[in-house]
Design a protein around this motif. Structure first.
Motif, short mmCIF file in Angstrom:
data_model
loop_
_atom_site.label_atom_id
_atom_site.label_comp_id
_atom_site.label_asym_id
_atom_site.label_seq_id
_atom_site.Cartn_x
_atom_site.Cartn_y
_atom_site.Cartn_z
N THR A 1 0.84 -1.52 0.23
CA THR A 1 -0.11 0.15 0.28
C THR A 1 0.88 1.80 0.00
O THR A 1 0.29 2.31 -0.99
CB THR A 1 -1.17 0.26 1.49
N LEU A 2 1.43 1.27 0.49
CA LEU A 2 2.62 2.61 1.01
C LEU A 2 3.63 2.47 -0.27
O LEU A 2 3.40 3.97 -0.63
CB LEU A 2 3.69 2.16 1.83
N LYS A 3 3.59 2.07 -0.97
CA LYS A 3 4.51 1.63 -2.02
C LYS A 3 3.88 1.83 -3.40
O LYS A 3 4.08 3.18 -4.59
CB LYS A 3 5.13 0.36 -2.89
N LEU A 4 2.72 1.66 -3.20
CA LEU A 4 1.38 2.39 -4.61
C LEU A 4 1.61 3.74 -4.67
O LEU A 4 1.02 4.13 -5.15
CB LEU A 4 0.26 1.13 -4.22
N LEU A 5 0.93 3.86 -2.65
CA LEU A 5 1.12 5.79 -2.81
C LEU A 5 2.22 6.33 -3.10
O LEU A 5 2.03 8.01 -3.23
CB LEU A 5 0.44 5.93 -1.15
N SER A 6 3.42 5.82 -3.15
CA SER A 6 4.63 7.22 -3.38
C SER A 6 5.27 6.38 -4.45
O SER A 6 6.50 7.15 -4.60
CB SER A 6 5.29 6.53 -2.30
N LYS A 7 5.66 5.59 -4.98
CA LYS A 7 6.29 4.61 -6.56
C LYS A 7 4.61 5.10 -7.76
O LYS A 7 4.13 4.46 -6.95
CB LYS A 7 7.19 3.78 -5.67
N ASP A 8 6.09 4.84 -8.89
CA ASP A 8 5.35 4.18 -10.11
C ASP A 8 4.93 2.95 -9.67
O ASP A 8 5.70 1.87 -9.04
CB ASP A 8 7.06 4.47 -11.12
N TYR A 9 3.93 2.68 -10.26
CA TYR A 9 2.73 1.14 -10.47
C TYR A 9 3.92 0.62 -10.92
O TYR A 9 3.69 -1.00 -10.61
CB TYR A 9 1.91 1.49 -11.40
N GLN A 10 4.41 0.34 -12.01
CA GLN A 10 5.58 -0.73 -12.88
C GLN A 10 6.27 -0.80 -11.43
O GLN A 10 6.61 -2.16 -11.89
CB GLN A 10 6.21 -0.18 -14.62
N ASP A 11 7.09 -0.31 -11.26
CA ASP A 11 8.32 -0.21 -10.29
C ASP A 11 7.19 -0.58 -9.10
O ASP A 11 7.93 -2.60 -8.49
CB ASP A 11 8.53 1.41 -9.56
N VAL A 12 6.10 -1.05 -8.51
CA VAL A 12 5.59 -1.14 -7.32
C VAL A 12 5.34 -2.89 -8.08
O VAL A 12 5.67 -3.42 -7.44
CB VAL A 12 4.34 -0.58 -7.11
N ALA A 13 4.85 -3.05 -8.95
CA ALA A 13 4.56 -4.55 -10.11
C ALA A 13 5.79 -5.22 -10.09
O ALA A 13 5.83 -6.80 -10.19
CB ALA A 13 4.06 -4.24 -11.09
N PRO B 1 -2.12 8.25 -5.45
CA PRO B 1 -1.43 10.32 -6.03
C PRO B 1 -1.97 10.99 -7.04
O PRO B 1 -2.16 12.41 -7.40
CB PRO B 1 -0.09 10.44 -4.69
N ASP B 2 -1.87 10.23 -8.41
CA ASP B 2 -2.95 11.10 -9.77
C ASP B 2 -3.73 9.99 -10.22
O ASP B 2 -4.11 11.12 -11.34
CB ASP B 2 -0.98 9.73 -10.59
N GLY B 3 -4.60 10.20 -9.22
CA GLY B 3 -6.10 10.26 -9.34
C GLY B 3 -7.02 9.25 -9.80
O GLY B 3 -7.44 8.45 -9.75
N HIS B 4 -6.27 8.19 -10.11
CA HIS B 4 -6.28 6.95 -10.17
C HIS B 4 -7.00 5.64 -9.56
O HIS B 4 -6.29 6.78 -8.31
CB HIS B 4 -5.07 5.61 -11.12
#
Length: 453
Positions: free
Chosen positions: A53-65, A128-131
């Motif tokens: 959850t923290l990574k999704l809120l602070s990093k790019d979606y691909q990096d999180v994947a 944060p990007d609205g998605h």
């Protein structure tokens, strides 16, 4: 304390106490383990979910994947992330998670369900990007171990265990005690005269010592029945055989009466004739004993004048034992008539008076009286003999009881006279007791129910 309970209560208390102690011991063990048990539940991957959850809120979606793909497979298999309908690792959602994924929305941001042994959690997360993404977690619903449940519900468990164990202990105690109750009832019936009672058939399914005890009881009852039956037949046979010589003796007496005319001789012959009649009455009673046992009311068909009966007994005993005379006092003017068995009452009273003659040691006569007290005919016989001590006042009425061997040899008795009297009086619903006589001696009191009407 247990000695105050019956056998059933003692067995029940022992079983119940044992089970209760075992239950309490188990509860204490469970409670002591509850606080130290760190493996009670297999928890879902909460740490991995929080990091995701923290990574999704602070990093790019691909990096999180990419990061998520490198995590422990045991966690990734239970966590799913969807973004616009696509799963983060391109996996197909399980059907139950798919339904939760479809229902997640800003108005329903969190869903928690249990389905078919699984815990299903869905969370709607706005980035944060609205998605937005949906985080879905599925893990097995591991039930807590039994000791944890017991520790949490220990009071209800203890109460239930006590009640259930009490019921089981009670049923088990009844099962154990039942054959003993059957044997006790059988011994009571045997003691009351029912010699046909048997218990082995009631012990079906029982084995071991109980079955052997039942077999021994039946064997004892068989032997007792045969012995008593043999004795009854012997008494009947002897009584029957005595009839012939008594009849011949009576015939000889009739011939003597015709040949002898002297008054003194006639008096002696009359005495012999009276004793023959008495002997014949005893024989008739013995022959009728089986009928009396089948129908006791047949034994009580005589209208007995108790005053006359007592007078005749005293006269007969004074004739046979002239040294210790019986002095009869009739203290009532009523005609004391009872519906009874005359021969049994004669034997009962005669044994008491004979006993007084044997032990009387004074020159004065033995006091014998008859009166009526509170609808009871009371016969008292008081001698001036050595008497007995207080502990023997009841014992002397037991069969074969002897105060001393020397005294019984002197009297020629076997300790049966007073026992026979007690049995005969009780058959007439009466009582017989012994009392101290002042200054010394023994006073025997016979009481018989009397209806003046």
């Amino acid at each position: 304390m247990l000695q105050h309970f019956g056998l059933t209560g003692r067995i029940l208390f022992s079983f119940w106490l044992t089970l209760v102690l075992v239950v309490l011991s188990m509860v204490l063990i469970f409670i002591s383990q509850k606080d130290n048990d760190h493996t009670m539940h297999s928890m879902p991957p909460i740490k991995t979910g929080e990091a995701l959850t923290l990574k999704l809120l602070s990093k790019d979606y691909q990096d999180v994947a990419l990061w998520f793909k490198q995590q422990d497979p045991r966690d990734t298999r239970r966590i799913y992330v969807t973004n616009e309908g696509q799963e983060i690792l391109a996996r197909e959602l399980p059907r139950n998670l798919q339904r939760i994924n479809d229902k997640l929305s800003p108005t329903h941001p969190f869903i928690h369900r249990k389905r078919q042994g699984h815990i299903l959690v869905g969370r709607y997360l706005l980035l944060p990007d609205g998605h937005n993404v949906n985080i879905l977690i599925r893990s097995r619903d591991h039930k807590p171990p039994i000791h944890s449940i017991l520790a949490d519900q220990w009071l209800g468990f203890v109460v239930s265990a006590i009640l259930i164990s009490g019921l089981i202990s009670y049923l088990l105690a009844l099962y154990i005690i039942k054959p003993i109750i059957v044997l006790r009832n059988a011994t009571q019936k045997l003691a009351s005269g029912d010699l046909s009672i048997r218990v082995l058939d009631d012990m079906k399914g029982r084995h071991g010592e109980i079955s052997l005890l039942a077999h021994d009881f039946d064997h004892m009852a068989d032997r007792l029945e045969k012995t008593i039956s043999s004795h009854k037949h012997l008494i009947q046979d002897i009584s029957h055989e005595l009839r012939s010589p008594v009849a011949r003796l009576q015939l000889a007496l009739e011939l003597c009466k015709k040949r002898l005319n002297i008054a003194d001789d006639q008096i002696d012959i009359a005495r012999i004739e009276k004793e023959c009649e008495q002997l014949n009455a005893i024989i008739n009673t013995l022959l009728n004993l089986p009928a009396y046992e089948l129908e006791p009311s047949l034994a009580f068909q005589d209208n007995v004048n108790m005053t006359q009966l007592l007078q005749h007994i005293c006269d007969d005993l004074n004739f046979s034992h002239p040294t210790n005379q019986l002095a009869l006092s009739i203290l009532t003017t009523k005609k004391l008539t009872l519906l009874a068995n005359e021969q049994l009452l004669r034997s009962a009273v005669e044994n008491v008076l004979k006993n007084a003659q044997y032990y009387h040691q004074a020159e004065t006569p033995i006091d014998v009286s008859i009166t009526v007290e509170q609808n009871m005919i009371v016969i008292r016989c008081c001698d001036q003999g050595p008497g007995v001590n207080s502990a023997q006042l009841e014992e002397i009425f037991k069969p074969f009881y002897r105060i001393s061997e020397a005294r019984e040899r002197a009297s020629g008795g076997h300790g049966l006279g007073l026992a026979i009297s007690k049995r005969a009086i009780e058959l007439h619903n009466g009582t017989i007791v012994a009392q101290h006589q002042s200054p010394h001696g023994l006073c025997v009191v016979i009481s018989l129910p009397y209806d003046p009407s």
